[in-house]
Scaffold this motif. Structure first.
Motif, mmCIF file in Angstrom:
data_model
loop_
_atom_site.group_PDB
_atom_site.id
_atom_site.type_symbol
_atom_site.label_atom_id
_atom_site.label_comp_id
_atom_site.label_asym_id
_atom_site.label_seq_id
_atom_site.Cartn_x
_atom_site.Cartn_y
_atom_site.Cartn_z
ATOM 1 N N TRP A 64 1.800 1.635 -5.748
ATOM 2 C CA TRP A 64 2.681 0.800 -5.292
ATOM 3 C C TRP A 64 4.113 1.095 -5.720
ATOM 4 N N TRP A 99 5.296 3.764 -7.242
ATOM 5 C CA TRP A 99 5.750 5.007 -6.745
ATOM 6 C C TRP A 99 6.376 5.163 -5.164
ATOM 7 N N GLY A 156 6.966 2.621 -3.380
ATOM 8 C CA GLY A 156 8.173 1.819 -3.127
ATOM 9 C C GLY A 156 9.524 2.359 -3.529
ATOM 10 N N GLY A 157 9.397 3.081 -4.522
ATOM 11 C CA GLY A 157 10.482 3.920 -5.136
ATOM 12 C C GLY A 157 10.937 5.111 -4.221
ATOM 13 N N LEU A 158 10.048 5.456 -3.372
ATOM 14 C CA LEU A 158 10.310 6.569 -2.318
ATOM 15 C C LEU A 158 10.825 5.757 -0.967
ATOM 16 N N ASP A 159 10.774 4.521 -0.890
ATOM 17 C CA ASP A 159 11.067 3.634 0.474
ATOM 18 C C ASP A 159 9.914 4.143 1.417
ATOM 19 N N HIS A 160 8.881 4.056 0.840
ATOM 20 C CA HIS A 160 7.517 4.286 1.792
ATOM 21 C C HIS A 160 6.501 3.236 1.500
ATOM 22 N N ALA A 161 6.777 2.168 1.222
ATOM 23 C CA ALA A 161 6.001 0.889 1.015
ATOM 24 C C ALA A 161 4.972 0.762 2.268
#
Length: 290
Positions: A31, A33, A35-40
Motif C-alpha cells: 500500500w 509503495w 501510494g508513493g507512485l500515486d496508484h492507490a
C-alpha cells in the motif's frame, strides 16, 4: 475433553494471529509503495480481486476437503464409540485426536487456508476471466474465438489443477484418518472396510471426472504445441493427438462410472475394472507418435 478443546482454540488463535500479522505487514508495504507512485486505486483493485479469488477457491476447498474430512470423521468417531479400532482391540493410534471434533475442524481449516491462499494468488486469471471480451477472430482448428485462449482457457486449466490438488489432499487426509481408525489396514495385503471403500471410490470417481475435463482442455492446448518445425498444432496433433485425448477422456469417464457403481457394491472387482480401463487408455495414447 473441555481442556483439550481450549488448547485447540488457543492454538488456532495463535496461528491465525501469526499469519494475520504477516498478511497485514505485507499488504501495508504494498500500500505504501503504490501510494508513493500515486496508484492507490490499483492497489485496492488488486486487493479486492485477491480477496474475491481467495474466497472463491477457499469455498471450493471447504466444500471438497471439509466434506470429505467430515465423512471420514463420522465413520471414525462412530467406530471408536463402538469400542476402539474396528479390527483390533486396544486404543487406535491417535485416538484422542480421532475422537475430537475440534481436531477435524483444525485440520480441515488449515488445509482450506493453504488451498484458499493458492487460489488467491491467481487473482489475475480471475480478473481476465471475468472481463472476457471477444477478439472477433477464430482459430482455424476448433473455431474458438481467440479471446477464449487468452481469457478463459488459462482460468479453466487452473481450476482443473486446483480441483485435482484439493481432491488429492482430501484423499490423503481421509486415507490417514481411516488407516488410524482401522478402516484401512495393511496386514497380509490391503484390507478396506465397506464404508471407507465406498467413500474412497466416490472420491476417486470425482477425481477421474476432473481428469477427463483436464484432458478435454488439453485438446485446446494443442494449438500451443512446440513442434520440431514450427510452433502450433501440426498434422499429428490435429489428426491423431486430438482423438487420442478424446479416447482418454472417454476412458476416464468410463473408469469413473465403475467407481461410482462401487459406492453401493463396495467390493474390489469394480475398482479393478476401472484400473483396467485406465491402463487400456494409457496404452492407446502411448502408441500415439509425439
Amino acid at each position: 475433553m473441555e481442556q483439550r478443546s481450549k488448547r485447540w482454540i488457543v492454538l488456532t488463535v495463535l496461528l491465525g494471529g501469526f499469519f494475520g500479522i504477516n498478511f497485514l505487514v505485507s499488504y501495508y508495504t504494498d500500500w505504501l509503495w503504490f501510494g508513493g507512485l500515486d496508484h492507490a486505486a490499483v492497489f485496492w483493485r488488486m486487493l479486492q480481486a485477491r480477496f474475491a479469488s481467495g474466497i472463491l477457491f477457499g469455498a471450493i476447498a471447504l466444500l471438497i476437503v471439509g466434506t470429505n474430512i467430515w465423512l471420514a470423521g463420522q465413520f471414525t468417531r462412530q467406530a471408536l464409540r463402538l469400542g476402539g479400532s474396528p479390527w483390533e482391540d486396544g486404543e487406535a493410534p491417535g485416538e484422542v485426536l480421532l475422537r475430537s471434533r475440534m481436531a477435524y475442524v483444525v485440520a480441515a481449516g488449515a488445509l482450506v487456508f493453504v488451498l484458499g491462499n493458492i487460489g488467491a494468488s491467481q487473482w489475475p486469471l480471475l480478473l481476465r476471466y471475468m472481463y472476457d471480451h471477444p477478439f472477433g477472430v477464430s482459430d482455424p482448428i476448433f473455431s474458438q474465438d481467440v479471446a477464449y485462449y487468452v481469457f478463459s482457457l488459462p482460468f479453466y486449466e487452473f481450476v482443473a489443477g486446483f480441483l485435482i490438488g484439493a481432491l488429492v489432499v482430501s484423499a490423503v487426509a481421509v486415507g490417514l484418518i481411516y488407516a488410524a481408525a482401522g478402516g484401512i489396514r495393511f496386514q497380509e495385503g490391503l484390507e478396506v472396510m465397506p464404508r471407507p471403500m465406498a467413500h474412497l471410490s466416490g472420491l476417486a470417481g470425482v477425481f477421474l471426472l476432473v481428469l477427463a475435463w483436464k484432458y478435454r482442455l488439453k485438446i485446446y492446448g494443442l494449438l500451443y504445441s512446440q513442434g520440431r518445425v514450427a510452433f502450433g498444432a501440426g498434422w499429428v496433433d490435429v489428426n491423431v493427438q486430438v482423438w487420442a485425448y478424446w479416447l482418454l477422456v472417454l476412458a476416464f469417464i468410463a473408469a469413473a462410472v465403475f467407481l461410482f457403481l462401487n459406492i453401493r457394491a463396495r467390493n474390489t472387482q469394480l475398482p479393478v475394472r476401472s484400473v483396467a480401463v485406465l491402463v487400456g487408455g494409457a496404452i492407446a495414447i502411448g502408441a500415439v507418435p509425439a
